[in-house]
Each structure stands twice: as structure tokens, then as C-alpha cells.
Design an enzyme around this catalytic site. Structure first.
Site, mmCIF file in Angstrom:
data_model
loop_
_atom_site.group_PDB
_atom_site.id
_atom_site.type_symbol
_atom_site.label_atom_id
_atom_site.label_comp_id
_atom_site.label_asym_id
_atom_site.label_seq_id
_atom_site.Cartn_x
_atom_site.Cartn_y
_atom_site.Cartn_z
ATOM 1 N N TYR A 138 0.881 -1.171 0.000
ATOM 2 C CA TYR A 138 0.000 0.000 0.000
ATOM 3 C C TYR A 138 0.915 1.216 0.000
ATOM 4 O O TYR A 138 1.380 1.670 1.039
ATOM 5 C CB TYR A 138 -0.906 -0.020 1.225
ATOM 6 C CG TYR A 138 -1.759 1.216 1.406
ATOM 7 C CD1 TYR A 138 -2.354 1.846 0.310
ATOM 8 C CD2 TYR A 138 -1.978 1.755 2.666
ATOM 9 C CE1 TYR A 138 -3.134 2.968 0.472
ATOM 10 C CE2 TYR A 138 -2.772 2.877 2.842
ATOM 11 C CZ TYR A 138 -3.335 3.483 1.740
ATOM 12 O OH TYR A 138 -4.115 4.610 1.904
ATOM 13 N N ASP A 178 -2.172 -1.064 -4.054
ATOM 14 C CA ASP A 178 -2.467 0.329 -4.354
ATOM 15 C C ASP A 178 -1.132 1.052 -4.519
ATOM 16 O O ASP A 178 -0.454 1.367 -3.547
ATOM 17 C CB ASP A 178 -3.287 0.932 -3.207
ATOM 18 C CG ASP A 178 -3.626 2.396 -3.434
ATOM 19 O OD1 ASP A 178 -3.283 2.927 -4.510
ATOM 20 O OD2 ASP A 178 -4.228 3.010 -2.543
ATOM 21 N N ASP A 276 -13.808 3.090 -1.981
ATOM 22 C CA ASP A 276 -13.569 4.029 -3.086
ATOM 23 C C ASP A 276 -12.728 3.368 -4.172
ATOM 24 O O ASP A 276 -12.548 3.934 -5.248
ATOM 25 C CB ASP A 276 -12.903 5.317 -2.584
ATOM 26 C CG ASP A 276 -11.615 5.053 -1.830
ATOM 27 O OD1 ASP A 276 -11.417 3.918 -1.357
ATOM 28 O OD2 ASP A 276 -10.810 5.991 -1.697
ATOM 29 N N HIS A 277 -12.202 2.167 -3.893
ATOM 30 C CA HIS A 277 -11.488 1.361 -4.881
ATOM 31 C C HIS A 277 -12.313 0.113 -5.194
ATOM 32 O O HIS A 277 -13.195 -0.263 -4.432
ATOM 33 C CB HIS A 277 -10.132 0.904 -4.355
ATOM 34 C CG HIS A 277 -9.154 1.999 -4.097
ATOM 35 N ND1 HIS A 277 -7.966 2.119 -4.768
ATOM 36 C CD2 HIS A 277 -9.187 3.034 -3.220
ATOM 37 C CE1 HIS A 277 -7.300 3.167 -4.321
ATOM 38 N NE2 HIS A 277 -8.029 3.735 -3.372
ATOM 39 N N CYS A 415 -27.108 26.019 -8.214
ATOM 40 C CA CYS A 415 -25.952 26.025 -9.105
ATOM 41 C C CYS A 415 -26.315 26.680 -10.437
ATOM 42 O O CYS A 415 -27.480 26.677 -10.858
ATOM 43 C CB CYS A 415 -25.444 24.605 -9.327
ATOM 44 S SG CYS A 415 -26.605 23.520 -10.182
#
Length: 465
Positions: A138, A178, A276-277, A415
């Protein structure tokens, strides 16, 4: 055999372990646990042996783990890149280049964050037996101008040197995990600066590590799919970027060049959620020889799991009370207590659970009715009608006053791109604006050419967390 590289926190780790039975070697990164947090169900998975590296710097940070099926139990296992953490019997050795390039303090720093587990395997290769080192890493995260960049580059350098030493001894090597850098433009959704993209120090290192840049390793995914676009492994979850596949490919399974002949498949498992991976899986045709003895680093040798040491939970067990009457379970009231207190104890039901505090307020027994009537009669002795009327008038007056004074938060701005109510975000990057809040488009992040993706609306909020 199949290798799979997975990243995620502890909950994601538990999710992945449920599917271990279909894989030979599973490598996890960013487990974010320390040894005292590791439970038996996670450490001792049936049919597998596991090997962990924990961060020595702080809890809930970094950490990697490797799970090996019994059919490919390693002959040795080591924690760290520089050999500062493992005992002599657990070391794989061959540190000449690493130890000659770093100070003792630098070597300890490389291993202190729990970023590497190495396992030594053997497999049949024609008429001989070959050795394979699987390096589960990692790599540190850092921007090009981040204060952590120096540490990240030192970690890369140590990884390269250790691989060189192992390859020079005739080992085959697999580096997976990673790596925290996207290699080419095709591996990034939308770089900020295309012209200087390849000049990043991290990319320069990865170039030199891979065969196309003069190195000794192949990127297994690009080896099979050199032109495949939008093949990402990591997305910004706070921006909901996975919805539009607006991400990067920073997770790799890299093989020493001789193993390329055995590579059968490498896929990005983008359908697997929980982090998130997403996982990356490679299938490699190797005929493993399993060790008959577990390496010292194996979690099955931990005292807390081997039966040699009792865990604190063994001393704190749930105790059950014998069934008896309520009078037996309650102690007799003190005769010195006031009569009113003894009456209250007699007429109030014994509390048996914290859940009673959250139970329905509806009256369900004669005993509760008596209690409510007692309180009510005490209140009524003060002319409840007039009091209630005065209280109602005062309440209405105060509510109106507070409404005038406290009008509540202003509605969020809309927005400019979609005319939708914005969401409030907080700056997490170190700098003068850290923890400052801003308004942004509520839609998921996406390519700048995608009109349905998040627009570039930005407005600072006065609030600072």
C-alpha cells in the site's frame, strides 16, 4: 491460480472475506486496524492462512493483509520492506541494496506504517521447483508538492531495490496493491495539466519500474489490454464520481517479465462496491507446492488465537440470573427511608432493560395507571385549568417571539449549470482554506464535456468548521 488485490477499510475487508473460497491469494490494503482490533473470525478463515502488517504510528491507519489458500501456503512470510519488524526466522532476506541505501532510521520509517507483507511460495516449473515472492504493498499517498512526497519516493526506491535483489537471486516476483499513481493519460479521467502529466516524480518512477521504461515488470492489465479506455479502479466517493465512471487507475498487479507467459487474465472488478477502490484480479497458470508448516508471521501463531493467551473477553462473560420471584431479586427497603420513598418503590415496576427508556408511553397495566393518577392528582391541586390556560398563552407568545428572532438557516444557493440546490462541502486539503466550507453542484462528478455531470459552480460559505 488467481490473485486478487483489494483495498478498503475493516468493514470492506470483512465483506471480501466472505468470497475467499473462490480465490487462491487475496491481498488487501488499507485495512486500518491494529492487532488488538483483529478478531478471531477475521484472522482465522477456514481453508486459509493470513498474514498482517499493522501501522506502528497510529491506530486506524494504513495496514495490509495477505490471505493464502491452503493449497498455496507460503514457506516464509515477512512484514515490511526493510526487514526491521520480522524476527530472524520470519525473514526472507536479501536486503543488500536496501540496507546499503538507507540509514537505520530511514529503514524503520519505511516499515513503521504497515505498508507491506511479503510471502514466499514455490511452484513446479518444468523439471525444477521455482520460487515466487508476492509483495503486497500500500504505497503512500502524496501530491506532487505534498510534504509526504519525499517519503513516498523513498518507499518506491526501497521497493525497486528489494525487487532487484530478489530477482538477482533467481526469484520470480509479483508486486500488487495500491501503487497510488495513474501511469498514463489513458489511466486518468481528466488530468489538470496534460503537458506535465508524465513529468510527475511518481510516474517517472513507475515508468522505470515497468518494462517499457527499461524496468523488469509488466503491468498485467495493460499487457493484455493496452488501449482499453475508462478502465478505472478508484473514484472520489464524496463527489459520487463512480456514477459517471470519473476515476483513475492506481491499483496494479505487476509481474516480473518471465511470468508474462503464465498470465491468463486480468480484470478490473468494477461491479464490486464497498470502498472508493474496486478489486483487480489476475489469473496466472502456476502449479503451486504448499508448505506443510505455517510461517511464524501467520495469524494462527498469534498468542491470542493459538490458545496460549486468554483474551480479555474471556474474563468478561454474560452472567444469567436464576429464575425467581421479583421479591427475591429486590432487596428489602431500609426502614429508615421516608414513607413516601418506600411507597414509590412499591408502586413502580422494576426496570429490567435500558430499552424501557425508549418504550411506548401508552398505558398497558393497572400499576402504571395508578402511578399516573397519583402524579395527576398532585398537579390538579393547584387549579390546573387556570394554569394550563396561562401556560398556553405564554407558550404562544414565546413561540412567536422566537420565530421573529430565529428565522433559521438561509436556503442553499442554486448552481448555475442545473439550477439545483447546492450541497455544502468542506476543504480537507492542508492550507489556508483547510476546514473552510463552500457550496457546490449536487450532481455526481464527471468529465467536463458531460452536461449531466457536476457543473463548476463554486461559492464560499461564511461558515468554518
Amino acid at each position: 491460480m488467481e490473485f486478487v488485490r483489494v483495498i478498503g477499510a475493516y468493514i470492506y475487508l470483512l465483506h471480501v472475506i466472505q468470497y475467499l473460497h473462490i480465490l487462491q491469494i487475496v491481498c488487501l490494503q488499507e485495512t486500518k486496524i491494529t492487532r488488538d482490533m483483529l478478531d478471531e473470525a477475521t484472522a482465522l478463515v477456514e481453508g486459509y492462512s493470513s498474514y498482517y502488517s499493522f501501522s506502528r504510528k497510529k491506530s486506524g491507519y494504513s495496514g495490509v493483509a495477505t490471505y493464502c489458500k491452503n493449497s498455496c501456503t507460503p514457506f516464509q512470510a515477512e512484514e515490511g520492506l526493510a526487514g526491521t519488524l520480522s524476527s530472524h526466522e520470519a525473514k526472507i532476506d536479501f536486503y543488500d541494496s536496501v540496507h546499503g541505501s538507507f540509514t537505520d532510521e530511514g529503514l524503520k520509517a519505511l516499515d513503521s506504517e504497515g505498508r507491506c507483507v511479503m510471502t514466499l511460495h514455490r511452484f513446479k516449473e518444468e523439471e525444477t521447483v521455482a520460487s515466487l515472492i508476492v509483495i503486497n504493498v500500500y504505497c503512500p499517498h502524496a501530491g506532487d508538492n505534498d510534504e509526504r512526497l519525499a517519503y513516498k519516493l523513498e518507499f518506491y526506491r526501497a521497493l525497486s531495490l528489494r525487487c532487484d535483489d530478489l530477482l538477482s537471486q533467481g526469484y520470480h516476483v509479483i508486486v500488487l496493491g495500491d501503487i497510488n499513481v495513474s501511469h498514463r493519460l489513458i489511466d486518468h479521467c481528466e488530468p489538470d495539466d496534460v503537458t506535465s502529466f508524465s513529468k510527475s516524480p511518481s510516474r517517472i518512477w513507475l515508468d522505470g519500474f515497468l518494462v517499457e521504461g527499461g524496468g523488469k515488470f509488466i503491468d498485467s492489465f495493460r499487457y493484455l489490454y493496452p488501449t482499453k479506455e475508462k478502465a478505472f479502479t478508484c473514484w472520489n466517493t464524496k463527489m459520487n464520481a463512480r456514477v459517471n465512471n470519473y476515476g483513475t487507475r492506481i491499483d496494479y498487479i505487476m509481474l516480473s517479465s518471465k511470468l508474462s507467459q503464465s498470465l491468463r487474465e486480468c480484470i478490473i472488478m468494477s461491479e464490486v462496491y464497498g470502498s472508493d477502490h474496486c478489486p483487480v484480479k489476475a489469473s496466472i497458470a502456476l502449479n503451486f507446492i504448499s508448505s506443510t508448516q505455517l510461517p511464524a508471521l501467520c495469524t494462527k501463531n498469534f498468542k491470542e488465537f493459538s490458545g496460549k493467551q486468554l483474551k480479555m473477553s474471556e474474563f468478561i462473560c454474560k452472567r444469567s440470573l436464576a429464575v425467581g420471584s421479583a421479591d427475591e431479586l429486590q432487596s428489602k427497603p431500609d426502614v429508615s427511608e421516608p414513607k413516601k420513598m418506600r411507597l414509590s418503590q412499591k408502586t413502580t415496576k422494576q426496570q429490567s432493560s435500558l430499552l424501557n427508556f425508549f418504550a411506548s408511553t401508552s398505558v398497558t397495566s393497572r400499576e402504571n395507571v395508578s402511578s399516573l393518577q397519583f402524579v395527576s392528582s398532585t398537579t390538579e391541586s393547584t387549579n390546573s385549568f387556570d394554569c394550563n390556560k396561562s401556560l398556553s398563552t405564554a407558550t404562544s407568545s414565546s413561540v412567536g417571539l422566537w420565530k421573529n428572532l430565529l428565522k433559521g438557516p438561509a436556503p442553499p444557493p442554486v448552481c448555475s449549470g442545473h439550477k439545483e440546490a447546492c450541497v455544502l462541502r468542506t476543504v480537507k486539503k492542508k492550507g489556508p482554506n483547510m476546514n473552510r466550507q463552500f457550496w457546490a453542484c449536487p450532481r455526481a462528478a464527471g468529465h467536463s464535456s458531460d452536461l449531466n455531470a457536476q457543473c463548476n459552480f463554486f461559492l464560499w460559505s461564511s461558515a468554518k468548521r
